[in-house]
Design a protein around this motif. Structure first.
Motif, PDB file in Angstrom:
ATOM      1  N   SER A   1     -33.350  -9.073 -20.299  1.00 44.19           N
ATOM      2  CA  SER A   1     -34.269  -9.448 -21.355  1.00 44.19           C
ATOM      3  C   SER A   1     -33.770  -9.258 -22.713  1.00 44.19           C
ATOM      4  CB  SER A   1     -35.634  -8.848 -21.132  1.00 44.19           C
ATOM      5  OG  SER A   1     -35.834  -7.524 -21.266  1.00 44.19           O
TER       6      SER A   1
ATOM      7  N   PRO B   1     -38.117  -9.299 -16.851  1.00 45.69           N
ATOM      8  CA  PRO B   1     -39.431  -8.840 -16.480  1.00 45.69           C
ATOM      9  C   PRO B   1     -40.432  -9.335 -17.055  1.00 45.69           C
ATOM     10  CG  PRO B   1     -37.962  -7.043 -17.657  1.00 45.69           C
ATOM     11  CD  PRO B   1     -37.136  -8.381 -17.445  1.00 45.69           C
ATOM     12  N   GLU B   2     -41.764  -9.432 -16.424  1.00 48.27           N
ATOM     13  CA  GLU B   2     -42.783  -9.772 -17.010  1.00 48.27           C
ATOM     14  C   GLU B   2     -43.062  -9.611 -18.251  1.00 48.27           C
ATOM     15  OE1 GLU B   2     -46.092  -9.558 -14.435  1.00 48.27           O
ATOM     16  OE2 GLU B   2     -45.849  -7.587 -14.195  1.00 48.27           O
ATOM     17  N   ASN B   3     -42.937  -8.200 -18.524  1.00 47.07           N
ATOM     18  CA  ASN B   3     -43.403  -7.828 -19.940  1.00 47.07           C
ATOM     19  C   ASN B   3     -42.343  -7.926 -21.044  1.00 47.07           C
ATOM     20  OD1 ASN B   3     -41.453  -5.834 -19.108  1.00 47.07           O
ATOM     21  ND2 ASN B   3     -42.767  -4.049 -19.321  1.00 47.07           N
TER      22      ASN B   3
ATOM     23  N   LYS C   1     -39.660 -15.653 -15.669  1.00 52.26           N
ATOM     24  CA  LYS C   1     -39.915 -14.126 -15.526  1.00 52.26           C
ATOM     25  C   LYS C   1     -40.314 -13.877 -14.165  1.00 52.26           C
ATOM     26  CE  LYS C   1     -42.527 -14.184 -19.907  1.00 52.26           C
ATOM     27  NZ  LYS C   1     -43.876 -13.839 -20.587  1.00 52.26           N
TER      28      LYS C   1
ATOM     29  N   GLY D   1     -42.955  -7.972 -12.526  1.00 50.99           N
ATOM     30  CA  GLY D   1     -42.385  -6.537 -12.324  1.00 50.99           C
ATOM     31  C   GLY D   1     -41.527  -6.123 -13.404  1.00 50.99           C
ATOM     32  N   ASP D   2     -40.893  -5.013 -12.997  1.00 51.61           N
ATOM     33  CA  ASP D   2     -39.945  -4.223 -14.067  1.00 51.61           C
ATOM     34  C   ASP D   2     -38.607  -5.001 -14.013  1.00 51.61           C
ATOM     35  OD1 ASP D   2     -38.931  -3.179 -11.755  1.00 51.61           O
ATOM     36  OD2 ASP D   2     -39.873  -1.284 -12.041  1.00 51.61           O
ATOM     37  N   CYS D   3     -37.730  -4.193 -14.889  1.00 51.59           N
ATOM     38  CA  CYS D   3     -36.420  -4.689 -14.968  1.00 51.59           C
ATOM     39  C   CYS D   3     -35.500  -4.604 -13.540  1.00 51.59           C
ATOM     40  CB  CYS D   3     -35.437  -3.857 -16.061  1.00 51.59           C
ATOM     41  SG  CYS D   3     -36.120  -4.034 -17.606  1.00 51.59           S
TER      42      CYS D   3
ATOM     43  N   ALA E   1     -36.459  -7.654 -11.608  1.00 57.60           N
ATOM     44  CA  ALA E   1     -35.764  -8.770 -12.152  1.00 57.60           C
ATOM     45  C   ALA E   1     -34.389  -8.857 -11.657  1.00 57.60           C
ATOM     46  CB  ALA E   1     -35.837  -8.715 -13.635  1.00 57.60           C
TER      47      ALA E   1
END
Length: 319
Positions: free
Chosen positions: A78, A101-103, A121, A124-126, A129
């Motif tokens: 990201s 990741p979604e954030n 997206k 979850g986290d990195c 991904a």
């Protein structure tokens, strides 16, 4: 093992790509007068994507076969690596898909999309991904562009060393922040490979120093990390990472710095050099300042690895 000849070939390859610039090695009057060293700033934050990552991604993309280019490429990031892959692929007419990741920051995603990549997206986290991207690459037989665990990428990052040596062949030490180890590993391989006596000095935030702790232990594992201003270097080291034995070989010194030291370095560069740099670049500056008395009368290069930080985050950090 990658050789200095491989890295020089990568340099010759990417310098005509139209994607990667030869970044300036700028003399810093302020830091030199402050410390008594002769200090140069390697300005890779001035790359088109705002980070050195464009070197490795571009070299990897240029080395793909025509068949692989036609399939398109996949990666997960990201941030700086995602933007580097997106720009390099767009210049070569390659379709790039970036899993995030979604954030992930909306600002960074907008930057990746603007460079022509498809962004997906992952809930979850990195790490998730990255796992998703690798799975998709394997299932679709598309090349996966690793941020650091790939010889072609490491060669590309190592071209920083080619440029430093060309501009300042008698430099005594090079400081760089360390995440996955591609930048300092490639730079160190080149400088050591040509017989330079330059010290290669790696730096980490105290609260997020996975590679450093793995090097201390002599094996790759997953140390606990805390949130850091140096988000560009945060995260664990892949099992079997090619950069781990390289860092074992080329690093002469390893230093850690506090979050306050990173903030001070970022503020100093903004105030005295008029550049807004991200936390990872601040780590390298902070590490030099912490040890500057050891380099009085010597030439030192500090790699400013990136500038990709939002104005709000930067102002919050340095205020």
């Amino acid at each position: 093992m990658i050789t200095h000849t491989d890295i020089k070939s990568a340099y010759d390859r990417i310098k005509t790509s139209g994607t990667v610039r030869k970044s300036p090695l700028e003399y810093s009057s302020y830091l030199s007068n402050l410390t008594g060293a002769e200090v140069y700033l390697k300005c890779d934050h001035l790359q088109p994507t705002g980070s050195f990552k464009v070197r490795g991604a571009t070299n990897k993309l240029l080395m793909l076969s025509n068949e692989d280019k036609a399939r398109g490429v996949v990666t997960a990031s990201s941030g700086n690596h995602g933007m580097a892959t997106a720009l390099g692929a767009s210049k070569l007419g390659i379709q790039a898909t970036i899993y995030v990741p979604e954030n992930a920051s909306g600002t960074k995603l907008d930057g990746i999309k603007a460079m022509g990549a498809t962004v997906i997206k992952v809930p979850g986290d990195c790490l998730l991904a990255e796992k998703t991207a690798r799975d998709v690459a394997r299932e679709t037989q598309k090349p996966y562009i690793s941020p650091y665990n790939d010889e072609d990428v490491i060669m590309g990052q190592g071209t920083v060393g080619v440029e430093i040596h060309d501009d300042c062949p008698d430099v005594s030490a090079v400081f760089a922040s360390v995440g996955g180890g591609g930048l300092i590993g490639g730079t160190g391989l080149y400088l050591k490979g040509i017989g330079s006596n330059t010290e290669i000095i790696g730096a980490w935030p105290e609260v997020a120093q996975s590679m450093n702790l793995c090097l201390e232990k002599g094996e790759i594992y997953e140390p606990t990390e805390q949130e850091t201003l140096s988000d560009g270097t945060a995260g664990g080291v892949e099992e079997g990472a090619l950069t781990f034995p390289i860092c074992q070989t080329v690093l002469d010194k390893r230093l850690t710095v506090t979050e306050d030291e990173i903030r001070h370095a970022m503020r100093l560069i903004a105030d005295k050099e008029r550049w807004m740099i991200e936390g990872a670049a601040g780590v390298a500056v902070a590490a030099f300042l912490k040890t500057a008395t050891q380099f009085q009368g010597k030439k030192v290069a500090i790699i400013l690895c990136g500038r990709n930080i939002t104005l709000e985050k930067f102002l919050s950090a340095v205020s």
